[in-house]
Design a protein around this motif. Sequence first.
Motif, PDB file in Angstrom:
ATOM      1  N   ALA A  45       0.548  -1.063   0.191  1.00 52.70           N
ATOM      2  CA  ALA A  45      -0.111  -0.303   0.352  1.00 52.70           C
ATOM      3  C   ALA A  45       0.774   0.825   0.258  1.00 52.70           C
ATOM      4  O   ALA A  45       0.379   2.364  -0.384  1.00 52.70           O
ATOM      5  CB  ALA A  45      -0.929  -0.474   0.750  1.00 52.70           C
ATOM      6  N   TYR A  60      -6.751   1.786   2.799  1.00 51.34           N
ATOM      7  CA  TYR A  60      -6.548   1.052   2.811  1.00 51.34           C
ATOM      8  C   TYR A  60      -8.291   0.212   3.377  1.00 51.34           C
ATOM      9  O   TYR A  60      -8.853   0.270   4.285  1.00 51.34           O
ATOM     10  CB  TYR A  60      -5.821   0.086   3.804  1.00 51.34           C
ATOM     11  CG  TYR A  60      -5.675  -2.160   3.153  1.00 51.34           C
ATOM     12  CD1 TYR A  60      -4.596  -2.489   3.079  1.00 51.34           C
ATOM     13  CD2 TYR A  60      -6.517  -2.168   4.874  1.00 51.34           C
ATOM     14  CE1 TYR A  60      -4.349  -3.673   2.971  1.00 51.34           C
ATOM     15  CE2 TYR A  60      -6.789  -4.045   4.663  1.00 51.34           C
ATOM     16  CZ  TYR A  60      -6.180  -4.418   3.531  1.00 51.34           C
ATOM     17  OH  TYR A  60      -5.398  -5.822   3.493  1.00 51.34           O
ATOM     18  N   TYR A 163      -6.184   1.977  -1.554  1.00 50.94           N
ATOM     19  CA  TYR A 163      -5.688   0.409  -1.458  1.00 50.94           C
ATOM     20  C   TYR A 163      -7.117  -0.781  -1.630  1.00 50.94           C
ATOM     21  O   TYR A 163      -6.857  -0.421  -0.310  1.00 50.94           O
ATOM     22  CB  TYR A 163      -4.464   0.425  -0.639  1.00 50.94           C
ATOM     23  CG  TYR A 163      -3.898  -0.635  -1.547  1.00 50.94           C
ATOM     24  CD1 TYR A 163      -2.727  -1.178  -2.772  1.00 50.94           C
ATOM     25  CD2 TYR A 163      -4.296  -1.835  -1.101  1.00 50.94           C
ATOM     26  CE1 TYR A 163      -2.513  -1.963  -2.685  1.00 50.94           C
ATOM     27  CE2 TYR A 163      -3.432  -3.627  -1.182  1.00 50.94           C
ATOM     28  CZ  TYR A 163      -2.369  -3.641  -2.112  1.00 50.94           C
ATOM     29  OH  TYR A 163      -2.209  -4.518  -2.447  1.00 50.94           O
ATOM     30  N   SER A 165      -7.734  -4.174  -0.914  1.00 58.48           N
ATOM     31  CA  SER A 165      -7.105  -5.564  -1.092  1.00 58.48           C
ATOM     32  C   SER A 165      -8.265  -6.575  -0.983  1.00 58.48           C
ATOM     33  O   SER A 165      -9.250  -6.732  -1.052  1.00 58.48           O
ATOM     34  CB  SER A 165      -6.262  -5.977   0.050  1.00 58.48           C
ATOM     35  OG  SER A 165      -5.584  -7.020  -0.136  1.00 58.48           O
TER      36      SER A 165
END
Length: 272
Positions: A45, A60, A163, A165
Amino acid sequence: MATDRHEPEQGWPFAITRSVRTGFQIVVAPDFLVDSGQHDLLADAAGGEVSDDAVYRREYRDRGSDRLWLLYRVVYLKGGDVGQGDDFDRHDRRTPLIEGVVCRARPGVAPTDELFASLHELCTATLRRFYLEDSEIFPVHGRGPIDLPEAGRTLQVEEQNPYESERNLEAALRGRHPQPRPLPTGEAYEGAGDATGLARPGGAAGGGAGPVRHGADAGHGGQGAGQGRRIDAEPVTDHSGGRRRGGPSALITGLAVVVVVLLIVLLVVGLS
């Protein structure tokens, strides 16, 4: 008498850099990420251009409900930080350092030079040991939270895109680590994605610091994700080490052939 004092916001320090013979490694990370084995998400990240004045802020997100916010900057290691002389700072291949904090809620305090001065002081001793040991097996050092100071010169903030994920950090922090997905038969690859450099000096082709893959960023939790390491499915072997060629069906077929041969022999003997 009422007061308007409020609890200071907190962040967990992290630092990423390299030594002479190692690649970029996470040297310091939040203790809650180290304890749950999720600290490698920082390498995915965090990235950007080298600057003493700009600070990156990035959210995140993953498949769980937990969110993290990273406040960090990319600077160069100083010779004094790692026990080196002035020549270290003038070397052609200077060493980038990503340093910052991870927040469990979106920070409302503007980042200041005092914050990063405190961070740098907290991490310097560990960074020096990492650099002098120059070992790829140097352990990640977990750190607890610090208060985010409001005093100091406010630094420019560059907001990065969130970011995304495939992890589930919420489950990992509760001790429920996702199980690896089964590999298909035949040839397969562990992990996905390309392995790129974590930090390159600003102005180079490709620019600044980019992500490096040191471990799992895939939601299946496999170590080595992002390295594209090839795995070949192992053949099933028997106890003698040879490849297993048969089973119950093969045994029945063999017996049937023997019976047919015996019947033919008896028939020929009877006719003679």
